[in-house]
Design a protein around this motif. Sequence first.
Motif, PDB file in Angstrom:
ATOM      1  N   VAL A 191       0.811  -1.207   0.000  1.00 57.95           N
ATOM      2  CA  VAL A 191       0.000   0.000   0.000  1.00 57.95           C
ATOM      3  C   VAL A 191       0.847   1.260   0.000  1.00 57.95           C
ATOM      4  CG1 VAL A 191      -0.213   0.099   2.528  1.00 57.95           C
ATOM      5  CG2 VAL A 191      -2.044   1.043   1.071  1.00 57.95           C
ATOM      6  N   ARG A 192       2.024   1.206   0.610  1.00 57.67           N
ATOM      7  CA  ARG A 192       2.887   2.384   0.650  1.00 57.67           C
ATOM      8  C   ARG A 192       3.526   2.656  -0.701  1.00 57.67           C
ATOM      9  NH1 ARG A 192       5.938  -0.196   5.621  1.00 57.67           N
ATOM     10  NH2 ARG A 192       5.577  -1.946   4.190  1.00 57.67           N
ATOM     11  N   ASP A 193       3.798   1.601  -1.477  1.00 55.44           N
ATOM     12  CA  ASP A 193       4.322   1.787  -2.824  1.00 55.44           C
ATOM     13  C   ASP A 193       3.239   2.349  -3.741  1.00 55.44           C
ATOM     14  OD1 ASP A 193       6.737   0.744  -1.937  1.00 55.44           O
ATOM     15  OD2 ASP A 193       6.204  -1.300  -2.515  1.00 55.44           O
ATOM     16  N   LEU A 194       2.003   1.924  -3.522  1.00 55.44           N
ATOM     17  CA  LEU A 194       0.869   2.502  -4.253  1.00 55.44           C
ATOM     18  C   LEU A 194       0.802   4.002  -3.994  1.00 55.44           C
ATOM     19  CD1 LEU A 194      -2.776   1.087  -4.288  1.00 55.44           C
ATOM     20  CD2 LEU A 194      -2.325   3.508  -3.959  1.00 55.44           C
ATOM     21  N   ALA A 195       0.882   4.378  -2.722  1.00 50.53           N
ATOM     22  CA  ALA A 195       0.779   5.786  -2.365  1.00 50.53           C
ATOM     23  C   ALA A 195       1.909   6.610  -2.971  1.00 50.53           C
ATOM     24  CB  ALA A 195       0.767   5.939  -0.844  1.00 50.53           C
ATOM     25  N   THR A 196       3.123   6.089  -2.904  1.00 42.99           N
ATOM     26  CA  THR A 196       4.273   6.814  -3.449  1.00 42.99           C
ATOM     27  C   THR A 196       4.111   7.062  -4.936  1.00 42.99           C
ATOM     28  OG1 THR A 196       5.778   5.950  -1.767  1.00 42.99           O
ATOM     29  CG2 THR A 196       6.761   6.717  -3.829  1.00 42.99           C
ATOM     30  N   LEU A 206       0.395  12.894 -14.650  1.00 42.06           N
ATOM     31  CA  LEU A 206       0.018  11.727 -15.448  1.00 42.06           C
ATOM     32  C   LEU A 206      -1.500  11.627 -15.517  1.00 42.06           C
ATOM     33  CD1 LEU A 206       2.458   8.892 -14.228  1.00 42.06           C
ATOM     34  CD2 LEU A 206       2.720  10.474 -16.160  1.00 42.06           C
ATOM     35  N   HIS A 207      -1.975  11.047 -16.590  1.00 41.89           N
ATOM     36  CA  HIS A 207      -3.407  10.829 -16.731  1.00 41.89           C
ATOM     37  C   HIS A 207      -3.635   9.505 -17.449  1.00 41.89           C
ATOM     38  CE1 HIS A 207      -2.253  12.831 -20.516  1.00 41.89           C
ATOM     39  NE2 HIS A 207      -3.189  12.079 -21.075  1.00 41.89           N
ATOM     40  N   GLY A 208      -4.871   9.038 -17.398  1.00 39.05           N
ATOM     41  CA  GLY A 208      -5.202   7.765 -18.018  1.00 39.05           C
ATOM     42  C   GLY A 208      -5.145   6.619 -17.027  1.00 39.05           C
ATOM     43  N   PRO A 209      -5.348   5.380 -17.514  1.00 39.35           N
ATOM     44  CA  PRO A 209      -5.383   4.217 -16.623  1.00 39.35           C
ATOM     45  C   PRO A 209      -4.010   3.578 -16.444  1.00 39.35           C
ATOM     46  CG  PRO A 209      -6.093   3.565 -18.813  1.00 39.35           C
ATOM     47  CD  PRO A 209      -5.786   5.034 -18.887  1.00 39.35           C
ATOM     48  N   TYR A 210      -3.758   3.075 -15.231  1.00 43.67           N
ATOM     49  CA  TYR A 210      -2.510   2.381 -14.919  1.00 43.67           C
ATOM     50  C   TYR A 210      -2.806   1.180 -14.032  1.00 43.67           C
ATOM     51  CZ  TYR A 210       0.184   6.349 -16.689  1.00 43.67           C
ATOM     52  OH  TYR A 210       0.741   7.324 -17.491  1.00 43.67           O
ATOM     53  N   ASN A 211      -2.391  -0.009 -14.489  1.00 41.85           N
ATOM     54  CA  ASN A 211      -2.418  -1.188 -13.623  1.00 41.85           C
ATOM     55  C   ASN A 211      -1.297  -1.033 -12.595  1.00 41.85           C
ATOM     56  OD1 ASN A 211      -4.490  -2.402 -15.076  1.00 41.85           O
ATOM     57  ND2 ASN A 211      -3.082  -3.516 -16.413  1.00 41.85           N
ATOM     58  N   LEU A 212      -1.653  -1.033 -11.324  1.00 39.78           N
ATOM     59  CA  LEU A 212      -0.665  -0.711 -10.300  1.00 39.78           C
ATOM     60  C   LEU A 212      -0.448  -1.899  -9.369  1.00 39.78           C
ATOM     61  CD1 LEU A 212       0.825   2.029 -10.015  1.00 39.78           C
ATOM     62  CD2 LEU A 212      -0.442   2.327  -7.895  1.00 39.78           C
ATOM     63  N   VAL A 213       0.388  -2.807  -9.819  1.00 36.78           N
ATOM     64  CA  VAL A 213       0.828  -3.947  -9.014  1.00 36.78           C
ATOM     65  C   VAL A 213       2.259  -4.272  -9.407  1.00 36.78           C
ATOM     66  CG1 VAL A 213      -1.318  -5.123  -8.353  1.00 36.78           C
ATOM     67  CG2 VAL A 213      -0.439  -5.407 -10.662  1.00 36.78           C
ATOM     68  N   SER A 214       2.841  -5.198  -8.673  1.00 35.13           N
ATOM     69  CA  SER A 214       4.208  -5.613  -8.977  1.00 35.13           C
ATOM     70  C   SER A 214       4.251  -6.357 -10.302  1.00 35.13           C
ATOM     71  CB  SER A 214       4.712  -6.547  -7.875  1.00 35.13           C
ATOM     72  OG  SER A 214       3.955  -7.762  -7.895  1.00 35.13           O
ATOM     73  N   GLN A 215       5.452  -6.631 -10.751  1.00 34.21           N
ATOM     74  CA  GLN A 215       5.615  -7.533 -11.879  1.00 34.21           C
ATOM     75  C   GLN A 215       5.101  -8.914 -11.479  1.00 34.21           C
ATOM     76  OE1 GLN A 215       6.520  -6.725 -14.847  1.00 34.21           O
ATOM     77  NE2 GLN A 215       7.732  -4.852 -14.688  1.00 34.21           N
ATOM     78  N   PRO A 216       4.516  -9.683 -12.408  1.00 30.35           N
ATOM     79  CA  PRO A 216       4.137 -11.058 -12.070  1.00 30.35           C
ATOM     80  C   PRO A 216       5.349 -11.825 -11.537  1.00 30.35           C
ATOM     81  CG  PRO A 216       3.249 -10.439 -14.216  1.00 30.35           C
ATOM     82  CD  PRO A 216       4.191  -9.334 -13.810  1.00 30.35           C
ATOM     83  N   GLY A 217       5.153 -12.551 -10.452  1.00 34.26           N
ATOM     84  CA  GLY A 217       6.261 -13.298  -9.885  1.00 34.26           C
ATOM     85  C   GLY A 217       7.177 -12.472  -8.999  1.00 34.26           C
ATOM     86  N   HIS A 218       6.722 -11.287  -8.579  1.00 32.57           N
ATOM     87  CA  HIS A 218       7.514 -10.490  -7.633  1.00 32.57           C
ATOM     88  C   HIS A 218       7.852 -11.325  -6.400  1.00 32.57           C
ATOM     89  CE1 HIS A 218       8.933  -6.877  -5.624  1.00 32.57           C
ATOM     90  NE2 HIS A 218       8.158  -7.145  -4.589  1.00 32.57           N
ATOM     91  N   THR A 219       6.939 -12.214  -6.032  1.00 36.50           N
ATOM     92  CA  THR A 219       7.224 -13.230  -5.024  1.00 36.50           C
ATOM     93  C   THR A 219       6.440 -14.475  -5.408  1.00 36.50           C
ATOM     94  OG1 THR A 219       7.359 -13.669  -2.650  1.00 36.50           O
ATOM     95  CG2 THR A 219       5.336 -12.638  -3.442  1.00 36.50           C
ATOM     96  N   THR A 220       6.579 -15.513  -4.607  1.00 33.44           N
ATOM     97  CA  THR A 220       5.831 -16.750  -4.803  1.00 33.44           C
ATOM     98  C   THR A 220       5.070 -17.065  -3.520  1.00 33.44           C
ATOM     99  OG1 THR A 220       7.634 -18.136  -4.003  1.00 33.44           O
ATOM    100  CG2 THR A 220       7.586 -17.652  -6.387  1.00 33.44           C
ATOM    101  N   ILE A 221       4.108 -17.955  -3.619  1.00 31.22           N
ATOM    102  CA  ILE A 221       3.379 -18.345  -2.417  1.00 31.22           C
ATOM    103  C   ILE A 221       4.318 -19.014  -1.415  1.00 31.22           C
ATOM    104  CG2 ILE A 221       2.624 -20.590  -3.309  1.00 31.22           C
ATOM    105  CD1 ILE A 221       0.566 -18.167  -1.087  1.00 31.22           C
ATOM    106  N   GLY A 222       5.328 -19.717  -1.925  1.00 28.52           N
ATOM    107  CA  GLY A 222       6.294 -20.348  -1.032  1.00 28.52           C
ATOM    108  C   GLY A 222       7.102 -19.332  -0.261  1.00 28.52           C
ATOM    109  N   GLU A 223       7.635 -18.322  -0.958  1.00 32.18           N
ATOM    110  CA  GLU A 223       8.413 -17.289  -0.289  1.00 32.18           C
ATOM    111  C   GLU A 223       7.546 -16.517   0.695  1.00 32.18           C
ATOM    112  OE1 GLU A 223      11.506 -13.654  -1.377  1.00 32.18           O
ATOM    113  OE2 GLU A 223       9.880 -14.110  -2.787  1.00 32.18           O
ATOM    114  N   LEU A 224       6.316 -16.223   0.318  1.00 27.17           N
ATOM    115  CA  LEU A 224       5.436 -15.465   1.196  1.00 27.17           C
ATOM    116  C   LEU A 224       5.162 -16.220   2.486  1.00 27.17           C
ATOM    117  CD1 LEU A 224       2.536 -13.182   0.373  1.00 27.17           C
ATOM    118  CD2 LEU A 224       2.000 -15.118   1.837  1.00 27.17           C
ATOM    119  N   LEU A 225       4.774 -17.481   2.392  1.00 28.90           N
ATOM    120  CA  LEU A 225       4.429 -18.232   3.602  1.00 28.90           C
ATOM    121  C   LEU A 225       5.663 -18.588   4.430  1.00 28.90           C
ATOM    122  CD1 LEU A 225       1.510 -20.520   2.367  1.00 28.90           C
ATOM    123  CD2 LEU A 225       1.430 -18.252   3.428  1.00 28.90           C
TER     124      LEU A 225
END
Length: 327
Positions: A191-196, A206-225
Amino acid sequence: MRLLLLGGTDFAGRAVAEGAVARGWDVTVFHRGEHPAPPGVHVRHGDRTREDGLAALATGEWDAVVDTWSGAPTVVRDAAALLAGRAGRHAFVSSRSVYAWPAPAGLDEFGPSAGGDPDAEATDFAADKRGSELAVLRAFGAERTLLVRPGLILGPRENVGRLPWWLARIARGGEIPAPGPRDTPLQYIDVRDLATWLLDALESALHGPYNLVSQPGHTTIGELLDTCVRVTGATAELRWTSPEAIAAAGVSPWTDLPIWAPPDTDFHAAIHAGDVTRAHATGLHCRPVTETIEDTWTWQQSVPTSELHLADGLTAQAEATLVGGRP
């Protein structure tokens, strides 16, 4: 920069408010008073769902307004119409849910939408967010409208409770079903990266639409858990379970097992494989997952249990079924 936040006291809105204050901006938050306002802001009170709910915004001028509303597009419509002549730009925090389902892997900001009506009352999340986008575009025009489309949002103060559910469950210890495979890629934003990024985007006009998430695979479910286990210091034992075993047990991805979606499915493609070229080309930086988890756990421990919102997650019966069945 004079910034008006419609909301600004809970999770994403609060992160934007705190980030703007840290930059020395003149920040006003307009809210119902359900949560304390962040330090350093001006406060105006009102309930946007009431007939006279915008009275407190009848005066004032701002360089930009940020709206995080999730609900009836008419609420966004009325505020945008009121402010269009007194605010320079409008950033609406929307969602990647606005795309027609199922959104294929690699879909960018210009794929087909789920449809929405700026004059509609609340219907469903996707239509509400798209209708709200259209309401802002109608009032402010394309050149003055920034459409921020996050996917999964994690981090301190998370009010949906997906990552906090995993942290709370892992902290209790014992055998825990972990949805596999371990290398299943995840896509999300702190959420803090979104805000920044949002505040930078306003400064850059800037104007227009932007998908605002990490690159796919920024982490994995294994690394997260695994990181959740390490950060909590728990004696939990992750029991990795196949998507087939999870489906056979009648357990639902995303709701029963927050954050996770089975790989090689339409669901995973829509949630964890969107194209984010535009946002990253304009400076989006996503911090390591370890930092997100550590900071969320620190915050979570400071919140009374009665005030902490957790996703429903697995029932005890479903958990026992998965652990007992094993992959």
